[in-house]
Design an enzyme around this catalytic site. Sequence first.
Site, short mmCIF file in Angstrom:
data_model
loop_
_atom_site.label_atom_id
_atom_site.label_comp_id
_atom_site.label_asym_id
_atom_site.label_seq_id
_atom_site.Cartn_x
_atom_site.Cartn_y
_atom_site.Cartn_z
N ASP A 107 0.33 15.12 -43.03
CA ASP A 107 -0.98 15.16 -42.38
C ASP A 107 -1.20 16.50 -41.69
OD1 ASP A 107 -1.31 12.51 -43.11
OD2 ASP A 107 -0.54 11.76 -41.20
N1 URA Z 1 3.65 9.49 -42.35
C1 URA Z 1 2.52 9.79 -41.70
O1 URA Z 1 1.90 8.93 -41.08
N2 URA Z 1 2.06 11.06 -41.75
C2 URA Z 1 2.71 12.05 -42.39
O2 URA Z 1 2.25 13.20 -42.40
C3 URA Z 1 3.90 11.72 -43.07
C4 URA Z 1 4.35 10.43 -43.04
#
Ligand code: URA
Length: 248
Positions: A107
């Site tokens: 993310d």
């Molecule tokens: N899980 C998440 O919620 N976000 C990420 O970026 C990676 C794994």
Amino acid sequence: MASPLRLQKFLSRSGIASRRKAEEYIAQGRVKVDGKVITSMGEQVTPGKQKIYFDGKEVVAVERFIYILLNKPKGYVTTLSDPQGRPIVTSLLSGIQERVYPVGRLDLDTEGALLLTNDGDLAQAILHPSHEVTKTYEAEVKGHPSPGSISRLEKGILLEKKKTAPARIRVKRRGKKTTVMIITIHEGRKRQVKKMFQAIGHPVTSLKRLAYGKLTLEGLALGKYKILHQNDLKKIFSHNFLYKQKNS
Ligand code: URA
């Protein structure tokens, strides 16, 4: 001349994307063979005999595979372009000539280990659930999850009607209002870690990926990357999957 192979396989071998992603590109009509848009998955191509284009650019077979581990800072997107103009992870790879793409995603507000490669087969192997490549995260969450809710997460909970695979979780540090947890999972559902903690009422306030398998960020400062070698790649696959190195 090379022997015929499926279009999606050719694209992944040429460093365009993992095979799965290449299939999406084909379905989206972004791939042409000898001037004709191909949207079916069964197309066989013979490299060298046919000209293959992705987004209007001719695709040439990759000469050298390259594997990179980046310590991604927050605020960077893991797509190769961003309509909103946010910084993209590949802008951190000064000095890399090859066209590489991220293996999976992180993310915008997640930092940490991100693999990038032009080897579609390796990307596919890492992403495929059957290989159970583990990913370890440090998650700071609101409040103090009870041992009972941690154990529920470990065993698996329903997320969007599908049970999560078993996870390993331990408490690293308890703060006044937050807890820092270490969680290891081997699935890669979208925003999975955040959704898991949200589901037990302890939303994530900060998230960092520490490792793929046994390949960690050790010695890699935020925003920096390193080129991986055979020994590093072996660390990604924790058990029974034998990765055959292609460049040796
Ligand atoms: N899980 C998440 O919620 N976000 C990420 O970026 C990676 C794994």
